[in-house]
Design a protein around this motif. Structure first.
Motif, PDB file in Angstrom:
ATOM      1  N   GLU A 167     -11.624  12.277 -49.248  1.00  0.00           N
ATOM      2  CA  GLU A 167     -12.643  13.279 -48.933  1.00  0.00           C
ATOM      3  C   GLU A 167     -13.594  13.411 -50.116  1.00  0.00           C
ATOM      4  O   GLU A 167     -13.157  13.640 -51.247  1.00  0.00           O
ATOM      5  CB  GLU A 167     -12.007  14.637 -48.637  1.00  0.00           C
ATOM      6  N   ILE A 168     -14.886  13.232 -49.859  1.00  0.00           N
ATOM      7  CA  ILE A 168     -15.909  13.425 -50.886  1.00  0.00           C
ATOM      8  C   ILE A 168     -16.600  14.760 -50.637  1.00  0.00           C
ATOM      9  O   ILE A 168     -17.164  14.994 -49.566  1.00  0.00           O
ATOM     10  CB  ILE A 168     -16.934  12.281 -50.881  1.00  0.00           C
ATOM     11  N   ILE A 169     -16.554  15.636 -51.624  1.00  0.00           N
ATOM     12  CA  ILE A 169     -17.092  16.990 -51.516  1.00  0.00           C
ATOM     13  C   ILE A 169     -18.347  17.061 -52.387  1.00  0.00           C
ATOM     14  O   ILE A 169     -18.319  16.680 -53.562  1.00  0.00           O
ATOM     15  CB  ILE A 169     -16.043  18.015 -51.973  1.00  0.00           C
ATOM     16  N   HIS A 170     -19.450  17.529 -51.814  1.00  0.00           N
ATOM     17  CA  HIS A 170     -20.718  17.442 -52.544  1.00  0.00           C
ATOM     18  C   HIS A 170     -21.744  18.403 -51.958  1.00  0.00           C
ATOM     19  O   HIS A 170     -21.624  18.872 -50.828  1.00  0.00           O
ATOM     20  CB  HIS A 170     -21.271  16.015 -52.461  1.00  0.00           C
ATOM     21  N   ILE A 171     -22.774  18.683 -52.769  1.00  0.00           N
ATOM     22  CA  ILE A 171     -23.981  19.312 -52.232  1.00  0.00           C
ATOM     23  C   ILE A 171     -24.948  18.169 -51.913  1.00  0.00           C
ATOM     24  O   ILE A 171     -24.509  17.045 -51.683  1.00  0.00           O
ATOM     25  CB  ILE A 171     -24.580  20.353 -53.202  1.00  0.00           C
ATOM     26  N   HIS A 172     -26.232  18.445 -51.859  1.00  0.00           N
ATOM     27  CA  HIS A 172     -27.213  17.387 -51.584  1.00  0.00           C
ATOM     28  C   HIS A 172     -27.100  16.281 -52.623  1.00  0.00           C
ATOM     29  O   HIS A 172     -27.038  16.541 -53.829  1.00  0.00           O
ATOM     30  CB  HIS A 172     -28.617  17.974 -51.605  1.00  0.00           C
ATOM     31  N   ILE A 192     -13.308   7.068 -45.899  1.00  0.00           N
ATOM     32  CA  ILE A 192     -13.935   8.151 -46.664  1.00  0.00           C
ATOM     33  C   ILE A 192     -14.615   9.102 -45.688  1.00  0.00           C
ATOM     34  O   ILE A 192     -15.304   8.669 -44.775  1.00  0.00           O
ATOM     35  CB  ILE A 192     -14.985   7.608 -47.651  1.00  0.00           C
ATOM     36  N   ARG A 193     -14.417  10.387 -45.889  1.00  0.00           N
ATOM     37  CA  ARG A 193     -15.088  11.393 -45.062  1.00  0.00           C
ATOM     38  C   ARG A 193     -15.853  12.339 -45.969  1.00  0.00           C
ATOM     39  O   ARG A 193     -15.307  12.880 -46.929  1.00  0.00           O
ATOM     40  CB  ARG A 193     -14.091  12.160 -44.204  1.00  0.00           C
ATOM     41  N   SER A 194     -17.120  12.490 -45.660  1.00  0.00           N
ATOM     42  CA  SER A 194     -17.992  13.378 -46.433  1.00  0.00           C
ATOM     43  C   SER A 194     -17.808  14.821 -45.990  1.00  0.00           C
ATOM     44  O   SER A 194     -17.695  15.117 -44.804  1.00  0.00           O
ATOM     45  CB  SER A 194     -19.451  12.960 -46.229  1.00  0.00           C
ATOM     46  N   ASN A 195     -17.790  15.728 -46.966  1.00  0.00           N
ATOM     47  CA  ASN A 195     -17.780  17.167 -46.698  1.00  0.00           C
ATOM     48  C   ASN A 195     -18.953  17.775 -47.457  1.00  0.00           C
ATOM     49  O   ASN A 195     -18.890  17.976 -48.672  1.00  0.00           O
ATOM     50  CB  ASN A 195     -16.458  17.793 -47.143  1.00  0.00           C
ATOM     51  N   SER A 196     -20.047  18.035 -46.745  1.00  0.00           N
ATOM     52  CA  SER A 196     -21.268  18.542 -47.370  1.00  0.00           C
ATOM     53  C   SER A 196     -21.224  20.055 -47.489  1.00  0.00           C
ATOM     54  O   SER A 196     -21.022  20.759 -46.493  1.00  0.00           O
ATOM     55  CB  SER A 196     -22.501  18.155 -46.537  1.00  0.00           C
ATOM     56  N   LEU A 197     -21.443  20.544 -48.701  1.00  0.00           N
ATOM     57  CA  LEU A 197     -21.614  21.974 -48.912  1.00  0.00           C
ATOM     58  C   LEU A 197     -23.086  22.352 -48.816  1.00  0.00           C
ATOM     59  O   LEU A 197     -23.430  23.523 -48.814  1.00  0.00           O
ATOM     60  CB  LEU A 197     -21.041  22.365 -50.271  1.00  0.00           C
ATOM     61  N   PHE A 198     -23.933  21.338 -48.761  1.00  0.00           N
ATOM     62  CA  PHE A 198     -25.356  21.487 -48.464  1.00  0.00           C
ATOM     63  C   PHE A 198     -25.790  20.170 -47.847  1.00  0.00           C
ATOM     64  O   PHE A 198     -25.676  19.121 -48.488  1.00  0.00           O
ATOM     65  CB  PHE A 198     -26.163  21.781 -49.727  1.00  0.00           C
ATOM     66  N   ILE A 199     -26.261  20.186 -46.617  1.00  0.00           N
ATOM     67  CA  ILE A 199     -26.534  18.946 -45.893  1.00  0.00           C
ATOM     68  C   ILE A 199     -27.875  18.365 -46.307  1.00  0.00           C
ATOM     69  O   ILE A 199     -28.914  19.019 -46.185  1.00  0.00           O
ATOM     70  CB  ILE A 199     -26.525  19.179 -44.366  1.00  0.00           C
ATOM     71  N   VAL A 214     -22.941  13.697 -39.921  1.00  0.00           N
ATOM     72  CA  VAL A 214     -22.472  15.022 -39.475  1.00  0.00           C
ATOM     73  C   VAL A 214     -22.720  15.173 -37.983  1.00  0.00           C
ATOM     74  O   VAL A 214     -21.841  15.637 -37.235  1.00  0.00           O
ATOM     75  CB  VAL A 214     -23.181  16.142 -40.270  1.00  0.00           C
ATOM     76  N   ASN A 215     -23.885  14.748 -37.514  1.00  0.00           N
ATOM     77  CA  ASN A 215     -24.237  14.892 -36.100  1.00  0.00           C
ATOM     78  C   ASN A 215     -23.339  14.060 -35.187  1.00  0.00           C
ATOM     79  O   ASN A 215     -23.086  14.447 -34.041  1.00  0.00           O
ATOM     80  CB  ASN A 215     -25.704  14.523 -35.876  1.00  0.00           C
ATOM     81  N   ARG A 216     -22.880  12.909 -35.669  1.00  0.00           N
ATOM     82  CA  ARG A 216     -22.018  12.089 -34.819  1.00  0.00           C
ATOM     83  C   ARG A 216     -20.534  12.419 -34.990  1.00  0.00           C
ATOM     84  O   ARG A 216     -19.668  11.787 -34.384  1.00  0.00           O
ATOM     85  CB  ARG A 216     -22.265  10.594 -35.076  1.00  0.00           C
ATOM     86  N   GLY A 217     -20.232  13.414 -35.830  1.00  0.00           N
ATOM     87  CA  GLY A 217     -18.863  13.888 -35.957  1.00  0.00           C
ATOM     88  C   GLY A 217     -18.003  13.127 -36.927  1.00  0.00           C
ATOM     89  O   GLY A 217     -16.795  13.367 -37.013  1.00  0.00           O
ATOM     90  N   SER A 218     -18.595  12.216 -37.712  1.00  0.00           N
ATOM     91  CA  SER A 218     -17.802  11.444 -38.667  1.00  0.00           C
ATOM     92  C   SER A 218     -17.915  11.979 -40.086  1.00  0.00           C
ATOM     93  O   SER A 218     -17.423  11.373 -41.033  1.00  0.00           O
ATOM     94  CB  SER A 218     -18.222   9.970 -38.634  1.00  0.00           C
ATOM     95  N   ALA A 219     -18.571  13.117 -40.250  1.00  0.00           N
ATOM     96  CA  ALA A 219     -18.646  13.802 -41.537  1.00  0.00           C
ATOM     97  C   ALA A 219     -18.609  15.300 -41.279  1.00  0.00           C
ATOM     98  O   ALA A 219     -18.951  15.769 -40.185  1.00  0.00           O
ATOM     99  CB  ALA A 219     -19.914  13.417 -42.292  1.00  0.00           C
ATOM    100  N   ASP A 220     -18.182  16.051 -42.281  1.00  0.00           N
ATOM    101  CA  ASP A 220     -18.047  17.500 -42.154  1.00  0.00           C
ATOM    102  C   ASP A 220     -19.124  18.211 -42.959  1.00  0.00           C
ATOM    103  O   ASP A 220     -19.719  17.653 -43.883  1.00  0.00           O
ATOM    104  CB  ASP A 220     -16.675  17.954 -42.667  1.00  0.00           C
ATOM    105  N   CYS A 221     -19.359  19.470 -42.611  1.00  0.00           N
ATOM    106  CA  CYS A 221     -20.155  20.346 -43.459  1.00  0.00           C
ATOM    107  C   CYS A 221     -19.469  21.694 -43.517  1.00  0.00           C
ATOM    108  O   CYS A 221     -18.850  22.134 -42.547  1.00  0.00           O
ATOM    109  CB  CYS A 221     -21.587  20.482 -42.955  1.00  0.00           C
TER     110      CYS A 221
END
Length: 459
Positions: A89-94, A110-117, A125-132
């Motif tokens: 899991e990669i946790i990040h802002i922009h 690897i799955r992205s977790n955006s704290l700011f998209i 994120v829109n296709r459901g393969s990344a989180d926010c």
């Protein structure tokens, strides 16, 4: 609480190949990576060698904005595929760069977790393969300081160590300070093009486990774009009517804040306490318009948590004590913001409904609660989209994220004027907003307002 902090202060931390218990100072809630550890030095490795510390299931923090360590991102992507890793899991802002880890071939790896998209992860994120994760920027450090998220690795960019061994986080302190306080392993990309900034940006090299040298890669740049006539008019309206001498400015990112800055050349003694800034402030500093002399907090200094712009901006920030880069839990604290004089928060948004909804709560609220009663929370935008659709709408589109509530918004500005909404009823708000909508949409908005409110908008 004290015993818990002591146990954490005595935890083991790996420095290169050495492992030994170490006492560490504390900054707010967690260990502060500032003081030097004698005789402890990072290992210097290639990017691929450095990311070998990453294993399946790890939570990784990725430094963002102009400090995105692109080489480390590329190496991590290659390492994870070559070694059949999964559930990282990669946790990040922009972040800047292509964000290759969000491509379909990395699903399950690897799955992205955006704290700011940002735009580079929005499709995933829109296709459901990344989180926010919806969260105020000011509260992101709490995720790490309260151990809600515990990081295995932090991938960061730093300047080259000085003669005392200190590196700088450069143009992006934001939530990164808290992340490196939390992470078990810190990998630093030592970019020779990184500006050296002051404030909370300093980190001693003895706290970094592995360093990767990068002599040539330039920082990601976002130079200012030419302003349209509409943007220039919005900037003029705000500068001439809402920004007063001695005001403390907060500017969001984009053409509208840049347009306002371009119109402030005849103002005096402006200050800057902001979440971020870009090239637009440089001319105002050089002209003596921005002095920060009236500010209460960090008097005499530009205060921000991150910056994105051109090489000119990074050169302006480099080794410049006039610029103070601080933890975002401080810069975006409403209790801090409201103490400065005439806080003027200038932000843009995607759309506003007829009752007045926009974005960017921390500074909008801080301006509204200004202790001197002279703060101005401003949301500004063109009246229409590039397709000619009204940005003032009867209701926000289903599924749209709403950051700022109708009660937060005081001023809405388009190229057609300024709507003052504070203390107004719903039908008064509708009246004010319709007045600043594009003329071709006013009749339909008036009808929609009647359908929604069951009465005509009125002043």
């Amino acid at each position: 609480m004290a015993s818990k902090l002591l146990s954490r202060a005595l935890r083991f931390k790996t420095f290169g190949s050495k492992q030994s218990p170490s006492k560490r100072n504390f900054y707010l809630y967690t260990p502060e990576p500032f003081h030097p550890f004698p005789d402890r030095h990072p290992d210097w490795k290639s990017a691929l060698e450095a990311v070998r510390a990453v294993k399946s299931g790890d939570k990784i923090f990725l430094h963002g904005a102009a400090a995105t360590p692109v080489r480390l991102v590329e190496a991590l992507a290659e390492h994870s595929i070559n070694h059949n890793l999964k559930d990282i899991e990669i946790i990040h802002i922009h972040t800047e760069g292509p964000a290759s880890f969000t491509k379909p071939e990395f699903e399950g790896v690897i799955r992205s977790n955006s704290l700011f998209i940002g735009s580079n992860v929005r499709e995933a994120v829109n296709r459901g393969s990344a989180d926010c994760t919806p969260i105020f920027l000011s509260e992101i450090p709490l995720l790490f300081r309260r151990n809600i998220i515990n990081l295995d690795v932090a991938l960061i960019s730093v300047s080259y160590p000085d003669e005392h061994g200190y590196c700088s986080l450069g143009p992006s302190v934001d939530c990164t300070r808290a992340a490196v306080q939390n992470a078990k392993v810190i990998i630093g990309l030592v970019n020779h093009n990184m500006p050296r900034t002051f404030g909370d940006s300093m980190i001693h090299q003895s706290h970094i486990d592995v360093m990767v040298e990068d002599k040539y890669t330039p920082l990601p740049e976002r130079p200012p774009k030419p302003l349209t006539d509409v943007e220039t008019e919005i900037g003029r309206l705000i500068a001439e009517n809402l920004v007063h001498d001695g005001a403390t400015l907060q500017m969001g990112i984009g053409s509208i804040p840049d347009a306002v800055l371009s119109q402030l050349g005849n103002h005096w003694n402006l200050g800057v306490h902001t979440e971020m800034f870009s090239d637009g402030i440089i001319d105002l500093v050089e002209k003596g318009v921005i002095t920060n002399s009236k500010k209460v907090i960090q008097t005499g200094k530009i205060v921000s948590s991150f910056a994105v712009g051109s090489r000119k901006l990074y050169d302006f920030m480099d080794n410049n004590p006039y610029v103070c880069m601080l933890d975002v839990s401080f810069t975006n604290s409403t209790a801090i913001i409201c103490q400065n004089p005439k806080v003027t928060a200038i932000n843009s948004c995607i759309m506003v409904d007829l009752t007045g909804v926009g974005g960017q709560v921390d500074f909008i609220r801080g301006a509204a609660l200004g202790l001197d009663g002279l703060g101005k929370p401003i949301i500004a935008m063109p009246s229409t989209t590039k397709k000619g659709e009204s940005k003032i709408v009867p209701v926000i589109a289903e599924g749209s994220g709403v950051t700022t509530t109708r009660a937060h918004v005081h001023y809405i500005v388009t190229e057609y004027g300024i709507a003052y909404l504070f203390g107004k009823t719903l039908r008064q708000r509708a009246y004010e907003l319709i007045k600043i909508a594009h003329p071709s949409h006013r009749e339909s908005l008036e009808k929609a307002a009647f359908d929604r409110l069951k009465c005509m908008p009125c002043p």
